[in-house]
Design a protein around this motif. Sequence first.
Motif, PDB file in Angstrom:
ATOM      1  N   GLY A  54       0.615  -0.905   0.028  1.00  0.00           N
ATOM      2  CA  GLY A  54       0.029  -0.287   0.003  1.00  0.00           C
ATOM      3  C   GLY A  54       0.616   1.465  -0.381  1.00  0.00           C
ATOM      4  O   GLY A  54       1.779   1.275   0.724  1.00  0.00           O
ATOM      5  N   THR A  55       0.520   2.143  -0.923  1.00  0.00           N
ATOM      6  CA  THR A  55       0.992   3.353  -0.895  1.00  0.00           C
ATOM      7  C   THR A  55       0.128   4.819   0.004  1.00  0.00           C
ATOM      8  O   THR A  55       0.070   5.869  -1.024  1.00  0.00           O
ATOM      9  CB  THR A  55       1.518   3.727  -2.402  1.00  0.00           C
ATOM     10  OG1 THR A  55       0.754   3.465  -2.978  1.00  0.00           O
ATOM     11  CG2 THR A  55       2.396   2.735  -2.554  1.00  0.00           C
ATOM     12  N   GLY A  56      -0.422   4.425   0.214  1.00  0.00           N
ATOM     13  CA  GLY A  56      -0.892   5.375   1.610  1.00  0.00           C
ATOM     14  C   GLY A  56      -0.171   6.174   2.427  1.00  0.00           C
ATOM     15  O   GLY A  56       0.753   5.275   2.828  1.00  0.00           O
ATOM     16  N   THR A 111       2.514  -1.749  -4.620  1.00  0.00           N
ATOM     17  CA  THR A 111       0.968  -1.373  -4.895  1.00  0.00           C
ATOM     18  C   THR A 111       0.226  -1.992  -5.900  1.00  0.00           C
ATOM     19  O   THR A 111       0.430  -1.961  -6.835  1.00  0.00           O
ATOM     20  CB  THR A 111       0.627   0.382  -4.692  1.00  0.00           C
ATOM     21  OG1 THR A 111      -0.387   0.750  -5.606  1.00  0.00           O
ATOM     22  CG2 THR A 111       1.578   0.943  -6.578  1.00  0.00           C
ATOM     23  N   LYS A 112      -1.088  -2.154  -6.571  1.00  0.00           N
ATOM     24  CA  LYS A 112      -1.257  -2.800  -7.155  1.00  0.00           C
ATOM     25  C   LYS A 112      -1.413  -1.866  -8.817  1.00  0.00           C
ATOM     26  O   LYS A 112      -1.957  -2.014  -9.659  1.00  0.00           O
ATOM     27  CB  LYS A 112      -2.731  -3.927  -6.949  1.00  0.00           C
ATOM     28  CG  LYS A 112      -4.035  -2.760  -6.072  1.00  0.00           C
ATOM     29  CD  LYS A 112      -5.449  -3.376  -6.389  1.00  0.00           C
ATOM     30  CE  LYS A 112      -6.433  -2.849  -5.118  1.00  0.00           C
ATOM     31  NZ  LYS A 112      -7.184  -3.726  -4.917  1.00  0.00           N
ATOM     32  N   ALA A 113      -2.327  -0.796  -7.759  1.00  0.00           N
ATOM     33  CA  ALA A 113      -2.023   0.952  -9.149  1.00  0.00           C
ATOM     34  C   ALA A 113      -1.294   0.721  -9.673  1.00  0.00           C
ATOM     35  O   ALA A 113       0.239   1.141  -9.357  1.00  0.00           O
ATOM     36  CB  ALA A 113      -3.275   1.068  -8.863  1.00  0.00           C
ATOM     37  N   GLU A 114      -1.017   2.454  -9.571  1.00  0.00           N
ATOM     38  CA  GLU A 114      -0.315   3.393  -9.464  1.00  0.00           C
ATOM     39  C   GLU A 114       0.208   4.464  -8.075  1.00  0.00           C
ATOM     40  O   GLU A 114      -0.875   3.796  -6.931  1.00  0.00           O
ATOM     41  CB  GLU A 114      -0.181   4.962 -10.191  1.00  0.00           C
ATOM     42  CG  GLU A 114      -0.037   4.196 -12.116  1.00  0.00           C
ATOM     43  CD  GLU A 114      -0.299   5.677 -13.229  1.00  0.00           C
ATOM     44  OE1 GLU A 114      -0.229   6.264 -11.959  1.00  0.00           O
ATOM     45  OE2 GLU A 114      -0.201   4.801 -14.559  1.00  0.00           O
ATOM     46  N   VAL A 153       9.479   0.862  -5.216  1.00  0.00           N
ATOM     47  CA  VAL A 153       7.676   1.119  -5.702  1.00  0.00           C
ATOM     48  C   VAL A 153       7.678   0.216  -6.268  1.00  0.00           C
ATOM     49  O   VAL A 153       7.544   0.359  -7.679  1.00  0.00           O
ATOM     50  CB  VAL A 153       6.671   2.568  -5.389  1.00  0.00           C
ATOM     51  CG1 VAL A 153       5.809   1.862  -5.324  1.00  0.00           C
ATOM     52  CG2 VAL A 153       7.446   2.708  -3.702  1.00  0.00           C
ATOM     53  N   LEU A 154       6.735  -1.229  -6.267  1.00  0.00           N
ATOM     54  CA  LEU A 154       6.521  -1.631  -6.902  1.00  0.00           C
ATOM     55  C   LEU A 154       5.472  -1.165  -7.789  1.00  0.00           C
ATOM     56  O   LEU A 154       3.995  -1.946  -7.128  1.00  0.00           O
ATOM     57  CB  LEU A 154       6.317  -3.229  -7.081  1.00  0.00           C
ATOM     58  CG  LEU A 154       8.456  -4.000  -6.915  1.00  0.00           C
ATOM     59  CD1 LEU A 154       8.138  -5.401  -6.648  1.00  0.00           C
ATOM     60  CD2 LEU A 154       9.155  -3.943  -8.265  1.00  0.00           C
ATOM     61  N   GLU A 155       4.958  -0.551  -8.366  1.00  0.00           N
ATOM     62  CA  GLU A 155       3.845  -0.271  -9.035  1.00  0.00           C
ATOM     63  C   GLU A 155       2.512  -1.490 -10.015  1.00  0.00           C
ATOM     64  O   GLU A 155       3.814  -2.489 -10.756  1.00  0.00           O
ATOM     65  CB  GLU A 155       3.884   1.332  -9.538  1.00  0.00           C
ATOM     66  CG  GLU A 155       3.474   1.924  -8.924  1.00  0.00           C
ATOM     67  CD  GLU A 155       3.993   3.282  -9.880  1.00  0.00           C
ATOM     68  OE1 GLU A 155       2.969   4.280  -9.405  1.00  0.00           O
ATOM     69  OE2 GLU A 155       4.663   3.619 -10.691  1.00  0.00           O
ATOM     70  N   VAL A 188     -10.114   0.870  -6.087  1.00  0.00           N
ATOM     71  CA  VAL A 188      -8.495  -0.162  -5.596  1.00  0.00           C
ATOM     72  C   VAL A 188      -9.035  -0.288  -4.329  1.00  0.00           C
ATOM     73  O   VAL A 188      -8.430  -1.515  -3.701  1.00  0.00           O
ATOM     74  CB  VAL A 188      -7.336   0.781  -5.045  1.00  0.00           C
ATOM     75  CG1 VAL A 188      -7.351   0.962  -6.713  1.00  0.00           C
ATOM     76  CG2 VAL A 188      -7.504   1.810  -4.664  1.00  0.00           C
ATOM     77  N   ALA A 189     -10.579   0.303  -3.645  1.00  0.00           N
ATOM     78  CA  ALA A 189     -10.300  -0.268  -1.792  1.00  0.00           C
ATOM     79  C   ALA A 189     -10.882  -1.778  -2.580  1.00  0.00           C
ATOM     80  O   ALA A 189     -12.557  -1.086  -1.777  1.00  0.00           O
ATOM     81  CB  ALA A 189     -11.580   0.280  -1.386  1.00  0.00           C
ATOM     82  N   THR A 190     -11.364  -2.893  -1.766  1.00  0.00           N
ATOM     83  CA  THR A 190     -11.050  -3.856  -2.444  1.00  0.00           C
ATOM     84  C   THR A 190     -11.578  -5.006  -1.233  1.00  0.00           C
ATOM     85  O   THR A 190     -12.215  -6.054  -1.683  1.00  0.00           O
ATOM     86  CB  THR A 190     -10.936  -4.192  -3.427  1.00  0.00           C
ATOM     87  OG1 THR A 190      -9.900  -4.705  -3.823  1.00  0.00           O
ATOM     88  CG2 THR A 190     -12.228  -3.758  -4.145  1.00  0.00           C
TER      89      THR A 190
END
Length: 535
Positions: free
Chosen positions: A15-17, A38-41, A157-159, A213-215
């Motif tokens: 997570g990148t929050g 992170t699964k997205a950007e 960071v692995l996006e 992305v909030a799943t």
Amino acid sequence: MTARWAARADLVVVGTGVAGLTAALRARELGLRVLVVTKAEAEDGNTRYAQGGVAVVLPGEHDPGDSVERHIADTLTAGAGLCDEDAVRAIVADGPDAVSRLMYLGAVFDSGPDGRLARTREGGHSAFRVVHAGGDATGAEVERALLAATRDGRVPVLEGHVAVDAVRTASGAVAGLLVLDGSGVPGVLGAQAVLLATGGLGQLYQATSNPEVATGDGVALALRAGAPVADIEFVQFHPTVLYTGAGARGRCPLVTEAVRGEGAVLVDALGNRVMAGVHPLADLAPRDVVAAAITRHTASAPGGVDDHVFLDATGIDSFPARFPTVHAACVAEGIDPAVSPIPVAPAAHFACGGVVATVDGRTPVAGLYAAGEVASTGLHGANRLASNSLLEGLVVGRRAAEAVAADLAAGLLARPATDAALPVAPVAARDSLQRVMSRYAAIGRDAEGLAVVGSVLDVSSVDRELTTRELVEDAALTLVARALIASASARTESRGCHVRTDFPARDELARRLFIRTTPSGQPVLAWPLSLRGAA
């Protein structure tokens, strides 16, 4: 399918929050090799959508009558008897240092005419203690500052890499993370510690303030890893999300609570005050109270409107300057807040429960840590106090990194894993899941409706190997929905943001409910193991 590639780190942060990046930066300071996934950007998490601010009592900056003790009291009141007071005290007390560190990293908060930090008041707060940035763009500024600090090459960071499952040893300890890269190729990130900072689960519902992305990925991953979750039935519905038409789906623009803090009031289609006589704080009552009041009020369809009310902010001077994000969203829908009330309705917002964790991020599973919205530290109880979310991410993110460093130094964690296979899990059709959750497990629930949700999930679920991001997300939503209805069915009372229409009273005994999965993967009520590092 087994993993085809591998990487190593001391700590993998998912997570990148605010919680994840705060933890990653602190872990780097402590000399740990850190890898963020992170699964997205990197910018696509929920933090950037936080509008209100950070609730914190800063020395020399707060109202003369305010104090840390008042902030603690407000948090406990909002939590409706289910907060862990020790956790509340620890997190609130650490707030000033956390905000100071964020400002040192470059975050810029708004200043008032006196040169001190500007402060606003939100629902449930007894004082003006919420500091903000960019008017109503606090989350965006927090995210910008944290991301800028990571982009010096020392925190990779692995996006586009989705976390699928924790990799565990024979003893049950977490020793890495199984992921899918951007091409769907599975790999193992071997690590002695995995920190879940994956955010919330708003996509369980048709309308939410959360991004796509909030799943609930982190909650599902933790359950499959053997960790308990607590109070997952408490999903806070923000009372004022911009109403964009009947049947709105996906992320809806938030209308920050600070608008009411600056004097806006809720009215119905006839101009009558919605919160009059409902609560001593009226429009600034805690979110669960306001959201439930709106739902009750619209049931009678005043003026023929049964699915939204209006936020009258016409008396707020310089609305576009003070609330530029809200103003832009309104203008996009053809609304001028200076002359017309803003149509609003409740929508799924914040998960008050989550993975059971201490204020240091430790879960009962060795090697697995959790911080931010995905975690249940005891701060929020049955309903989150406004603007305590960024505070929690800043404080617990830092503390979790320090806990990982301490556990590594003490030799308490397992050796990193090198291989794993993709799991098979039940996957329900997302559209059906969201529809029944919105109809039967949102604001106002009863035993019959919760049973309907369970039946729909039973009928529509199919076991699938989790070979794509979509399948990972839908499997997470399926498992988290089952956990939520199990806990909501067992909580035969109304408390905070859990409203049972068939049990409208609050129990005298305040108790937390814990969910674990059986060996077959079925969520059931249980008591957790003793928390590692608990006071």
